[in-house]
Every structure is written in C-alpha cells, then in structure tokens.
Enzyme design. Structure first.
Site, PDB file in Angstrom:
ATOM      1  N   LYS A 144      -2.509   3.550 -14.744  1.00  0.00           N
ATOM      2  CA  LYS A 144      -2.852   4.061 -13.418  1.00  0.00           C
ATOM      3  C   LYS A 144      -4.112   3.433 -12.842  1.00  0.00           C
ATOM      4  CE  LYS A 144      -1.287   6.696 -11.185  1.00  0.00           C
ATOM      5  NZ  LYS A 144      -0.331   6.511 -10.063  1.00  0.00           N
ATOM      6  N   SER A 157       4.021 -19.003   4.582  1.00  0.00           N
ATOM      7  CA  SER A 157       4.227 -17.919   3.631  1.00  0.00           C
ATOM      8  C   SER A 157       5.341 -17.010   4.144  1.00  0.00           C
ATOM      9  CB  SER A 157       2.910 -17.171   3.399  1.00  0.00           C
ATOM     10  OG  SER A 157       3.000 -16.338   2.268  1.00  0.00           O
TER      11      SER A 157
END
Length: 271
Positions: A149, A97
């Site tokens: 949010k 990764s």
C-alpha cells in the site's frame, strides 16, 4: 434524373483532439483536453453527420494517460468500422506518446514537415522528499494493512522492490503501446523497432521516412484531395486558449497543477 444544382456536397467531420490526455479537465477556462468521457459525445457526433464521407482527426497533443488514449482510440475505431468511413489523422504541432496512440486510430497519418511524432514509450515521474522532512524536523507516521500500500511513497527512500515492480508495470504498458502501433501500422513501419520504440520522437518528414506517418500535408489540402473541392468541413471541438489564460477565473490548486502538467508535457518535446 438528379439535377447537378440539387446535389449536396459530401461532409467531412474534422474532430479536434487537442491538449493533454487525462481523465480530468484542465481548469475553468480550459477545454476538457482529451479524455474518454469528454470526447465520447464529440466522437459520436462526428460519426453521425449526414452525408458523411470521412472523419479527419486533427491532432495536437503531447500525450498523457495511456488508458485514456486507448479508450478514445478504441471508440474511434469502433465507429469507423460500424459506419464504414475512412479516418485520416492530420498532425499539427505534435502527435507524441498518447497523441501518437490516437493518430494510429486512423487509417492514414498525415503530418506537417515540422510536426513532432512518435515518443512511443511510457514514463513515470515523481519526487523524493524524505531528506526534506528530516531537514525541517518532521516525523512521518504511516500505517498500512497490506505490504504494497505504500508503493513508491515519496516521503521515504526508494526501495529496490518498488523499483522492480514499477519497471514491470512500465514494461507491460509499453508492450501494449507497441502492439497497438504494430497492428495499426502493419506493413508500413520502415525503421527498426529497436529505434522506433525507444520513446524517441521525430519531425513529420522523418516520421514519413520511418513509416510512422504516410505522407506530408495539412488538413485543408488533404480534404480537397481526398474528398473533392466541394467537400464541406464540419469542425467538432474547439481550440484551447493559451495555457496561462486557463488560470484566470480562479487559481485553484487543480487548475495550477493541470496547467503545469500540460506545460511540462509540451516542454519534453521542446515546444
């Protein structure tokens, strides 16, 4: 005339890139892992050595933050181009990764046959706790200004619109990762992209066959073969202590979280 006994051997910087890639450190006993801020002075030191013949990236990382991976890799490339010195990545246990993102900053990648390389993908993980709150009789009160949010709030059921947005974000990050690998490994990738970019990882021997690495080897023999028997190694960076020991000076929440996060990252590779 230059007398042979007065000639000084070339210097090869061996820069250790060890541990989880994250903006924060891993606890009181831990080395700072890999982050742009923590690695900046070490990278500068590696490329500032006198009689520098090359830089070896000694990589042992299961991955981590794509942003930190990109920042560290870009700094390495900038200095390599400025100093006009070759950079070779030597993989220890893993360059997976984000660890493979770092390896691609090198001009060549060398791996042990049993190393783990690849995992070219992006992952997001979390927990859903909405049922747990209901069982213990806790009422969640959340108020926001802005409809996004409370994106992926773990204390409520997943919303389809949140999942669509997350998938878009992961796809965009994945494209950035793939573009970096394509650029740095141009003309050397042998496997089909539909296989290489799935997040799958391979042994070092398989990685060479797929073009994700250039050859098999290890750091000492690589330095001797590339820079000569007399080349002097300047090791920059230290090995991290075994992960349980990182908790000893104080069992802070941050230390426990960092150690658990790193342990989980290694576990995904079976290590």
């Amino acid at each position: 005339m230059k007398l042979p006994f007065l000639s000084r051997p070339p210097v090869v910087a061996v820069l250790r890139l060890t541990g989880l890639i994250a903006a924060r450190g891993g606890g009181p006993l831990a080395a700072p892992g890999i982050s742009a801020q923590g690695m900046a002075p070490l990278i500068e030191r590696a490329f500032s050595l006198k009689r520098l013949a090359g830089v070896v990236l000694l990589i042992n990382s299961p991955g981590g933050s794509p942003v930190q991976s990109s920042l560290v890799a870009q700094r390495i490339r900038r200095l390599a181009d400025e100093k006009k010195v070759p950079v070779i990545a030597c993989v220890e246990d893993a360059a997976a990764s984000g660890g493979y993102w770092l390896a691609c900053a090198a001009d060549e990648i060398v791996a042990d046959p049993a190393s783990i390389l690849g995992s070219i993908g992006v992952i997001s993980a979390g927990f859903g706790l909405s049922d747990a709150l209901a069982r213990v009789g806790v009422e969640r009160r959340l108020h926001t200004a802005g409809t996004e949010k409370s994106f992926l709030d773990p204390f409520r059921p997943e919303r389809p619109e949140d999942l669509m947005r997350l998938e878009g974000l992961l796809a965009a990050l994945h494209e950035t990762f793939k573009a970096w690998v394509r650029t740095r490994r141009a003309g050397r990738l042998k496997g089909d992209e539909s296989e290489l970019f799935t997040g799958r990882f391979w042994t070092g021997r398989q990685a060479v066959e797929l073009g994700l690495a250039d050859r098999l080897g290890e750091v000492s023999s690589e330095i001797k073969a590339r820079f000569g028997e007399k080349a002097r190694q300047a090791v920059i960076g230290a090995r991290r202590p075994p992960w349980p020991l990182r908790l000893l000076p104080g069992l802070s929440a941050d230390a426990i979280l960092a150690a658990a996060e790193e342990r989980a990252a290694w576990a995904r590779l079976g290590l």
